[in-house]
Design an enzyme around this catalytic site. Structure first.
Site, PDB file in Angstrom:
ATOM      1  N   TYR A   1      41.837  38.231  45.757  1.00 38.28           N
ATOM      2  CA  TYR A   1      43.090  39.034  45.950  1.00 38.28           C
ATOM      3  C   TYR A   1      43.613  39.363  47.362  1.00 38.28           C
ATOM      4  CZ  TYR A   1      42.584  40.617  41.089  1.00 38.28           C
ATOM      5  OH  TYR A   1      42.604  40.594  39.555  1.00 38.28           O
TER       6      TYR A   1
ATOM      7  N   LYS B   1      28.793  34.591  40.881  1.00 41.75           N
ATOM      8  CA  LYS B   1      28.501  32.969  40.648  1.00 41.75           C
ATOM      9  C   LYS B   1      28.206  32.157  41.847  1.00 41.75           C
ATOM     10  CE  LYS B   1      30.005  30.937  37.439  1.00 41.75           C
ATOM     11  NZ  LYS B   1      29.066  30.073  36.690  1.00 41.75           N
TER      12      LYS B   1
ATOM     13  N   ASP C   1      28.907  34.881  34.173  1.00 39.44           N
ATOM     14  CA  ASP C   1      29.251  34.644  33.063  1.00 39.44           C
ATOM     15  C   ASP C   1      28.087  35.001  31.889  1.00 39.44           C
ATOM     16  OD1 ASP C   1      27.185  32.734  34.094  1.00 39.44           O
ATOM     17  OD2 ASP C   1      28.091  31.047  33.118  1.00 39.44           O
TER      18      ASP C   1
ATOM     19  N   ASP D   1      37.592  42.576  37.757  1.00 42.25           N
ATOM     20  CA  ASP D   1      38.705  42.688  36.813  1.00 42.25           C
ATOM     21  C   ASP D   1      38.443  42.285  35.475  1.00 42.25           C
ATOM     22  OD1 ASP D   1      41.616  43.251  36.459  1.00 42.25           O
ATOM     23  OD2 ASP D   1      41.810  41.127  36.497  1.00 42.25           O
TER      24      ASP D   1
ATOM     25  N   ASP E   1      37.722  44.706  31.651  1.00 47.33           N
ATOM     26  CA  ASP E   1      38.466  44.946  30.410  1.00 47.33           C
ATOM     27  C   ASP E   1      37.502  44.328  29.153  1.00 47.33           C
ATOM     28  OD1 ASP E   1      40.804  45.272  32.019  1.00 47.33           O
ATOM     29  OD2 ASP E   1      42.050  44.152  30.610  1.00 47.33           O
TER      30      ASP E   1
END
Ligand code: NAD
Ligand code: IPM
Ligand code: MN
Length: 348
Positions: free
Chosen positions: A136, A187, A220, A244, A248
């Site tokens: 970001y 990850k 994941d 992020d 959600d």
């Protein structure tokens, strides 16, 4: 307690609609003038009319003049590159160094979860999303733009200091709130440099918190586990983009974006509170937006500023409303944004 000064950015789409309800509820809960609100015009309309997204010196002014910022949402179909959103929202996160994006995931009523056989005690954790680094930071560029030989890069940044402080914040939160477990989701199998650093920092910091049960999952698999067995999480710490996405997903396990609050926090400094959702152009201006995410965000802000009792009352009123089915269409009810806000005030 001293009066709290809040800078308010309604923003775009449903932002101003839900913010109005949150301010109404917060004022009702705290008895009128404990919080003073200053409306700030930054958003799509202001940008389109003036060419200014956020004026020079504005973030420094916030530090001087406000105890917190409350934001609805940014995002407008007329500004497809989201220039204003990046300047205002990502600008605030970076320039105010709001390194903790705290996103509580709490099931308020069994009826809200799409997960089979899950009750409120099964889904109650908090995501600590790193908020100033990762993908970001806006570092990168284009080579031969607009041609079929175009090359585009976006750099993922992880610093020792930036990683350490968010990991430490997650552990400190667990200690302070008597939560037994901290889980890291990254990850480092695929991203050895940046997430390798995360992994090493986590191993280092965890040794300082021997009473906390620490674990790690590849992100994941963490996404899968949030659905398969949410009971295993108390605090989930992760990087910016992964946070992020995971937040959600997690929000949907407890009713969706209509009930998901968040805080962009730098402890001890001016912080910014906003619902997790965006400007929802598909339902803007129709009175359909669920104001509960913004209302729960106002409660989060109130707690952060020392009004924990009032925050608790707001949260209990919201919970009552959901149990009674007095909700907006996203939760299966027939209330409007305003009538749902009014109903929270009555329950208070
Ligand atoms: P969104 O969160 O705005 O909407 C996703 C879906 O959830 C839509 O169907 C919407 O109707 C629904 N929804 C969201 N909030 C709701 C609420 N309070 N009540 C009922 N339904 C709700 O995401 P999007 O559509 O991908 O993005 C729209 C714009 O918002 C984009 O410009 C995006 O960049 C921006 N955005 C801003 C923020 C922010 O300001 N913090 C966050 C996310 C997205
Ligand atoms: C959020 C939003 C923002 C993000 C967008 C609007 C840049 O999705 O706050 O979750 O990606 O952080
Ligand atoms: Mn998001």
């Amino acid at each position: 307690m001293s009066q709290k000064r809040i800078g308010v950015i309604g923003g775009d789409g449903i932002g101003p609609e839900v913010v109005a309800q949150a301010i109404k509820v917060l004022s009702a809960a705290t008895g009128g003038d404990a919080f003073v609100f200053t409306q700030l015009p930054w958003g799509a309309e202001h940008y389109l009319q003036t060419g200014v997204t956020v004026p020079e010196g504005e973030f420094e002014r916030w530090r001087r003049e406000f105890d917190a910022i409350f934001l609805g949402a940014l995002g407008d179909p007329r500004i497809p590159d989201m220039r204003h959103g990046r300047d205002i929202l990502l600008g605030a996160r970076m320039r105010l160094d709001l390194f903790i994006n705290m996103r509580p995931i709490k099931l308020l009523d069994t009826s809200l979860t799409p997960l089979r056989d899950r009750a409120p005690e099964d889904i109650d954790y908090v995501i600590f999303r790193e908020n100033t680094e990762g993908l970001y930071v806006g570092m990168g560029g284009q080579l031969r733009p607009g041609t079929r030989h175009e090359v585009a890069t976006s750099a993922m940044i992880a610093t020792y200091r930036g990683t350490e402080r968010i990991v430490r914040a997650a552990f400190d939160h667990a200690v302070e709130h008597d939560l037994g477990r901290v889980c890291l989701a990254i990850k480092h199998n695929a991203i050895p440099h940046a997430h390798g650093l995360w992994n090493r920092v986590f191993q280092e910091v965890r040794t300082e918190y021997p009473t906390i049960d620490s674990s790690q999952l590849y992100a994941d698999v963490a996404a899968m586990e949030l659905v398969r067995d949410p009971t295993r999480f108390d605090v989930l710490v992760t990087s910016n983009l992964l946070g992020d996405i995971l937040s959600d997903l997690a929000a949907q396990t407890v009713g969706g974006l209509g009930v998901a609050p968040s805080g962009n926090i730098h402890p001890g400094q001016v912080s910014l509170f906003e619902p997790v959702h965006g400007s929802a152009p598909d339902i803007a201006g129709q009175g359909k937006a669920n104001p509960l995410a913004a209302i729960l965000t106002a409660a989060m802000m109130a707690r952060h500023l020392g009004y924990g009792e009032d925050a608790g009352r707001i949260e209990r009123a919201v919970q009552m409303l959901i149990r009674e089915g007095v909700t907006t269409p996203d939760l299966g009810g027939s209330e409007t944004t305003v009538s749902a806000g009014d109903a929270v005030c009555r329950r208070l």
